[in-house]
Enzyme design. Sequence first.
Site, PDB file in Angstrom:
ATOM      1  N   HIS A 128       0.880  -1.162   0.000  1.00  0.00           N
ATOM      2  CA  HIS A 128       0.000   0.000   0.000  1.00  0.00           C
ATOM      3  C   HIS A 128       0.922   1.218   0.000  1.00  0.00           C
ATOM      4  CE1 HIS A 128      -2.934  -2.862   2.040  1.00  0.00           C
ATOM      5  NE2 HIS A 128      -3.494  -2.533   0.896  1.00  0.00           N
TER       6      HIS A 128
ATOM      7  N   ASP B  71       2.459   1.671   3.249  1.00  0.00           N
ATOM      8  CA  ASP B  71       3.456   0.666   3.654  1.00  0.00           C
ATOM      9  C   ASP B  71       4.837   1.173   3.235  1.00  0.00           C
ATOM     10  OD1 ASP B  71       1.583  -1.265   4.583  1.00  0.00           O
ATOM     11  OD2 ASP B  71       1.280  -2.008   2.540  1.00  0.00           O
TER      12      ASP B  71
ATOM     13  N   GLU C 259      -8.963 -11.786  -7.005  1.00  0.00           N
ATOM     14  CA  GLU C 259      -8.811 -12.495  -5.736  1.00  0.00           C
ATOM     15  C   GLU C 259      -9.851 -13.606  -5.662  1.00  0.00           C
ATOM     16  OE1 GLU C 259      -7.862 -10.512  -2.142  1.00  0.00           O
ATOM     17  OE2 GLU C 259      -9.293 -11.672  -0.975  1.00  0.00           O
TER      18      GLU C 259
ATOM     19  N   HIS D 201     -12.868 -12.894  -3.446  1.00  0.00           N
ATOM     20  CA  HIS D 201     -13.766 -11.858  -3.981  1.00  0.00           C
ATOM     21  C   HIS D 201     -14.686 -12.441  -5.055  1.00  0.00           C
ATOM     22  CE1 HIS D 201     -10.728  -8.444  -2.777  1.00  0.00           C
ATOM     23  NE2 HIS D 201     -11.064  -9.223  -1.768  1.00  0.00           N
TER      24      HIS D 201
HETATM   25  C1  3MF Z   1      -9.541  -6.437   0.390  1.00  0.00           C
HETATM   26  C2  3MF Z   1      -8.277  -6.964  -0.074  1.00  0.00           C
HETATM   27  C3  3MF Z   1      -7.063  -6.139   0.162  1.00  0.00           C
HETATM   28  C4  3MF Z   1      -6.442  -5.659  -1.114  1.00  0.00           C
HETATM   29  C5  3MF Z   1      -5.233  -4.849  -0.811  1.00  0.00           C
HETATM   30  C6  3MF Z   1      -4.612  -4.279  -2.066  1.00  0.00           C
HETATM   31  C7  3MF Z   1      -6.162  -6.848   2.225  1.00  0.00           C
HETATM   32  O1  3MF Z   1     -10.528  -7.349   0.436  1.00  0.00           O
HETATM   33  O2  3MF Z   1      -8.213  -8.060  -0.591  1.00  0.00           O
HETATM   34  O3  3MF Z   1      -6.111  -6.933   0.834  1.00  0.00           O
HETATM   35  O4  3MF Z   1      -6.069  -6.727  -1.909  1.00  0.00           O
HETATM   36  O5  3MF Z   1      -5.601  -3.850   0.046  1.00  0.00           O
HETATM   37  O6  3MF Z   1      -5.347  -3.238  -2.570  1.00  0.00           O
HETATM   38 MG    MG Z   2      -6.847  -8.804  -1.869  1.00  0.00          MG
END
Ligand code: 3MF
Ligand code: MG
Length: 366
Positions: A70, A73, A231, A234
Site C-alpha cells: 500500500h 506501507d 482475488e 472476492h
Molecule cells: C480487500 C483486499 C485487500 C487488497 C489490498 C490491495 C487486504 O478485500 O483483498 O487486501 O487486496 O488492500 O489493494
Molecule cells: Mg486482496
Amino acid sequence: MSRDWRRRGLKIERVIQNSMSKPTTYRFSFGPWNISEGADPFGPEVRPAFPHEKKYALYKPMGFDGVQFHDDDVVPGIDELNSAQISKQCAKVKKMLDNQGLTPEFVAPRLWFAPQTVDGGYTSNSAKDRKYALDRTLRTIDIAREIGSKAVVLWLAREGSYIRESKNARLAYQRILETINAMLAHDKDIEIWIEPKPNEPTDMAYVPTIGHTVALAYASSDPKRVKGLIETAHALLAGLDPSDEMAFALAHDKLGSVHLNDQNGLKYDQDKNFGAANLRTAYNQVRVLEEAGYGKKGEFIGLDVKAMRTQKGKCVTSHLTGSREIFLHLVEKVRSTDEKLVQQFRDARDYEALELYILKHLMGIK
Ligand code: 3MF
Ligand code: MG
C-alpha cells in the site's frame, strides 16, 4: 471486431501450445499486511507486534520474490509529508528492496482509512474528498515509479454505496473512469490493475466483477494499460467461479495479478489458505493459469491470506508458506492431468467419467 477476436483466438491457442512445451517457473508475492498480529473486528491483537521493516527480510527465505505494497506501507504517515520527504523515504525502500533482491510488484493507494474517504474517494459526493482521493492516487503512481514498480492496484474499497439512494451510480462509474484516465495521463508507462470485490466494506460495490473491470479498461483512454487483479475470495463472494473469472481476464490479456486464497461460502471476506475450503476450485484456478502461460512474462502468483487468530508466535508465516506449497503441489497435479483422456471424455461428452477421473486424480487414486 470479429477479425480481432479470431486473432485473439489463435493467440490463445498458441499460448496453450507454448505453455505445454516450456513449464513456467512461478514467482510468488504477498503484502506485509499478510503477516498480522491477529486483530479482528471483535478483539485486539493476540500476538506481539513484529516491525514492518523486519518483514522484508523474511520474503526470500520463505520462497517469495515480490512485495505488494500500500502507499503507506512504503511511506508511513504519507498525508503528513511533503514530496521531498516522500521521495527520501521511497529511496530508502528502494535500497532495501535492491539489497534483499526483491521486486516491488505493485503499490495500492489506501483509500479507505482517511476521514476524507468515509463515503468513498473517487465516487464521494464531496468534491473536496474526490480531490483528496485523486491527489493521493497520483502520488501513489509517483511512489510506484520511485521504488521501481510498474503497476498501481486499485482495490476500490469504498467506491460503492451503503444505500442505493445515497449516490448516483451512473455518475459514479463516470467518476471512476475519469480517475483511470487521469492516472493514465499522469504517467505514460504505469499499468492500472483493478481488484474487483462485490461488497465489504460497502453494501454494494460499483466494480464487483472482472467483467466490470474489463469494461472500464476498454472504455479508458489506453486499454492496454488497464487490467485486473483477481482475488479468489472476492470472486466467490460474487457467487462466481474464480477460475472462470481468471479465464475471462486472460482471454482479454488483462490479468495483471492474482490474490490466491479461499473462502468458505457467502460471509465476510475470509482470506483462508489457498485450497483450504475447496481443493478442486483451487486446482481449476491453477489449471487456467498454467494453460494460459500466466507467469511467463514475469507475472506473480500473489497470495492474500490471513493468519488464523488462534496461531501462536511472534511472527506467523506458515499460512503463506503453506499456501505456496499447496499451489506448487497443484501445479504438479495440473501437469500430470492426462489431457488426452480429458479430451476423450469431452469428445464422448461423458462428463460423469471426466468428473470421476478428476476427483480420483486429485485424491491420488490411479
Ligand atoms: C480487500 C483486499 C485487500 C487488497 C489490498 C490491495 C487486504 O478485500 O483483498 O487486501 O487486496 O488492500 O489493494
Ligand atoms: Mg486482496
